[in-house]
Design a protein around this motif. Structure first.
Motif, PDB file in Angstrom:
ATOM      1  N   CYS A  46      -5.417 -37.167 -18.643  1.00  0.00           N
ATOM      2  CA  CYS A  46      -4.365 -36.725 -17.735  1.00  0.00           C
ATOM      3  C   CYS A  46      -4.211 -37.697 -16.554  1.00  0.00           C
ATOM      4  O   CYS A  46      -5.144 -38.391 -16.172  1.00  0.00           O
ATOM      5  CB  CYS A  46      -4.716 -35.330 -17.216  1.00  0.00           C
ATOM      6  SG  CYS A  46      -3.395 -34.562 -16.236  1.00  0.00           S
ATOM      7  N   ASP A  48      -3.919 -36.740 -13.621  1.00  0.00           N
ATOM      8  CA  ASP A  48      -4.532 -36.036 -12.481  1.00  0.00           C
ATOM      9  C   ASP A  48      -5.463 -36.967 -11.700  1.00  0.00           C
ATOM     10  O   ASP A  48      -6.321 -37.637 -12.296  1.00  0.00           O
ATOM     11  CB  ASP A  48      -5.306 -34.818 -13.028  1.00  0.00           C
ATOM     12  CG  ASP A  48      -5.731 -33.863 -11.927  1.00  0.00           C
ATOM     13  OD1 ASP A  48      -6.457 -34.308 -11.002  1.00  0.00           O
ATOM     14  OD2 ASP A  48      -5.350 -32.685 -11.982  1.00  0.00           O
ATOM     15  N   GLY A  71      -1.013 -33.983 -18.453  1.00  0.00           N
ATOM     16  CA  GLY A  71      -1.344 -33.093 -19.568  1.00  0.00           C
ATOM     17  C   GLY A  71      -1.808 -33.823 -20.812  1.00  0.00           C
ATOM     18  O   GLY A  71      -1.848 -33.244 -21.892  1.00  0.00           O
ATOM     19  N   HIS A  99      -8.958 -31.713 -19.242  1.00  0.00           N
ATOM     20  CA  HIS A  99      -9.781 -31.390 -18.075  1.00  0.00           C
ATOM     21  C   HIS A  99      -9.493 -29.985 -17.561  1.00  0.00           C
ATOM     22  O   HIS A  99      -8.395 -29.449 -17.778  1.00  0.00           O
ATOM     23  CB  HIS A  99      -9.573 -32.415 -16.951  1.00  0.00           C
ATOM     24  CG  HIS A  99      -8.235 -32.337 -16.271  1.00  0.00           C
ATOM     25  ND1 HIS A  99      -8.045 -31.696 -15.067  1.00  0.00           N
ATOM     26  CD2 HIS A  99      -7.023 -32.814 -16.628  1.00  0.00           C
ATOM     27  CE1 HIS A  99      -6.772 -31.791 -14.719  1.00  0.00           C
ATOM     28  NE2 HIS A  99      -6.122 -32.458 -15.648  1.00  0.00           N
ATOM     29  N   CYS A 102      -6.109 -28.170 -15.069  1.00  0.00           N
ATOM     30  CA  CYS A 102      -4.969 -29.072 -15.327  1.00  0.00           C
ATOM     31  C   CYS A 102      -3.648 -28.401 -14.927  1.00  0.00           C
ATOM     32  O   CYS A 102      -3.309 -27.323 -15.424  1.00  0.00           O
ATOM     33  CB  CYS A 102      -4.932 -29.474 -16.797  1.00  0.00           C
ATOM     34  SG  CYS A 102      -3.610 -30.636 -17.169  1.00  0.00           S
ATOM     35  N   GLY A 103      -2.907 -29.056 -14.042  1.00  0.00           N
ATOM     36  CA  GLY A 103      -1.635 -28.514 -13.569  1.00  0.00           C
ATOM     37  C   GLY A 103      -0.585 -28.443 -14.663  1.00  0.00           C
ATOM     38  O   GLY A 103       0.258 -27.543 -14.678  1.00  0.00           O
TER      39      GLY A 103
HETATM   40 ZN   LIG Z   1      -4.121 -32.467 -15.933  1.00  0.00          ZN
END
Ligand SMILES: [Zn+2]
Length: 174
Positions: A46, A48, A71, A99, A102-103
């Motif tokens: 990701c 992130d 994602g 992870h 995760c948003g």
């Molecule tokens: Zn993520």
């Protein structure tokens, strides 16, 4: 105000690069620049900011061929990058790393309509997780789907899935 904030953000990046040049050994950069890269693993993870593959796996310049999307979604460009690493760099170990927290998974689970191109991320994840409601299991399903998709597409490579815990720093191998 926006202008000032933008300027300050770039200042942070410029200062960071100065520190990098001061604190790092140029030998590895020069060696890989002159002799090419021979990464030992492809990592798809990701975007992130808490998920940093080189730090998570204590790796350095030339070690990891990293593909990051929100994602850890896969589309043609990501498959093209994986194929390049396998066929041209002879990198045969591929890790799909999801992870916790995760948003993108959260947005997919939220069920709200996403604006613009974000929907291409959430639609992809929704297709992978089906009716799953638990974030951990949804993350796991998304990783497993990615692993299977890579196995179907890319031959002559070992493909594994894992989940990185953003709190503990541990990697759970699936
Ligand atoms: Zn993520």
């Amino acid at each position: 105000m926006l202008q000032v904030e933008g300027h300050m953000i770039f200042s942070k990046l410029k200062e960071g690069n100065m520190r990098y040049l001061r604190n790092s050994d140029p030998a590895l950069r020069i060696d890989t620049a002159e002799n090419g890269q021979h990464p030992y693993a492809v990592v798809i993870c990701c975007s992130d900011s808490r998920v940093i593959p080189e730090e998570i796996f204590d790796a350095s310049i030339g070690d990891l061929f990293v593909i990051r999307t929100a994602g850890n979604v896969l589309d043609k460009q990501q498959f093209g990058s994986i194929e390049y690493a396998v066929e041209h760099l002879r990198c045969r170990q591929i890790l799909m790393l999801g992870h916790t927290g995760c948003g993108a998974i959260g947005a997919a689970l939220g069920g709200e309509e996403s604006d613009g191109y974000i929907s291409s991320v959430t639609d992809y994840i929704r297709a992978n997780i089906g009716s799953e409601k638990d974030p951990y299991h949804a993350c796991r399903l998304n990783v497993e789907h990615g692993v299977n998709a890579i196995r179907r597409t890319v031959h002559d490579a070992d493909v594994a899935g894992a989940i990185y815990d953003i709190r503990s720093g541990e990697v759970e191998w699936l």
